[in-house]
Write an enzyme that holds these catalytic residues in place. Sequence first.
Site: not given
Length: 214
Positions: A10-11
Amino acid sequence: MTTVIGYLRVSTEEQAHSGLGLEAQRDTITRYADAHGWEVIWYMDEGLSAKSLDRPQLQAALARLHVIPKRRDVDGIVVAKLDRLSRSVVDFAGVLDLARTRKWALVAIDLGVDTSTPTGELVANVMMSVAQWERRVIGERTSAAMQAAKRAGRHMGRVSALPESTGHRLLALRAQHTLAATAVLLNAEGFATATGETWLPSNVCKAQARLTAS
């Protein structure tokens, strides 16, 4: 039982949304693995983008897969969506090439890429062909630009110089891998040659010689 790496990413922006992206990815991979009778070992990068393959847990996963087949304790890597692994078709094709060379499976569930099956391998081959075309187009554009500059009388001597980051990565890989493995890993990680082309063992050797002589 087949054992695979389940890779999650995930960013920073996605991480801010309660981590739901991770749970969705984990659920998708778990259901796919259960349907195939696979055991999953999890690797996860949090707060990192997919602009490059230079992510700690992804690199650890690829290193684990890089072991020769007889000594390897995992059989492939699975992602819920292609963009969890890479947003670049060229980078993804590099990982596919690495998987083919070292004989492990690569699965991107959203695209139907599963190199452990004939159909999934066909989809992967199409993607690799697209990536090869993209590399050639980039190479032709770079060559055309250099030729135009030469005709205009501009000196092009420094255009062929490798970026410092590429040179450092090449030398780091060569300290642990063969010329062929280094070429595959550089391509998988999205590092191009000085002229924007795909790495081969021969140009790895030449680049290493230039770097160590300088």
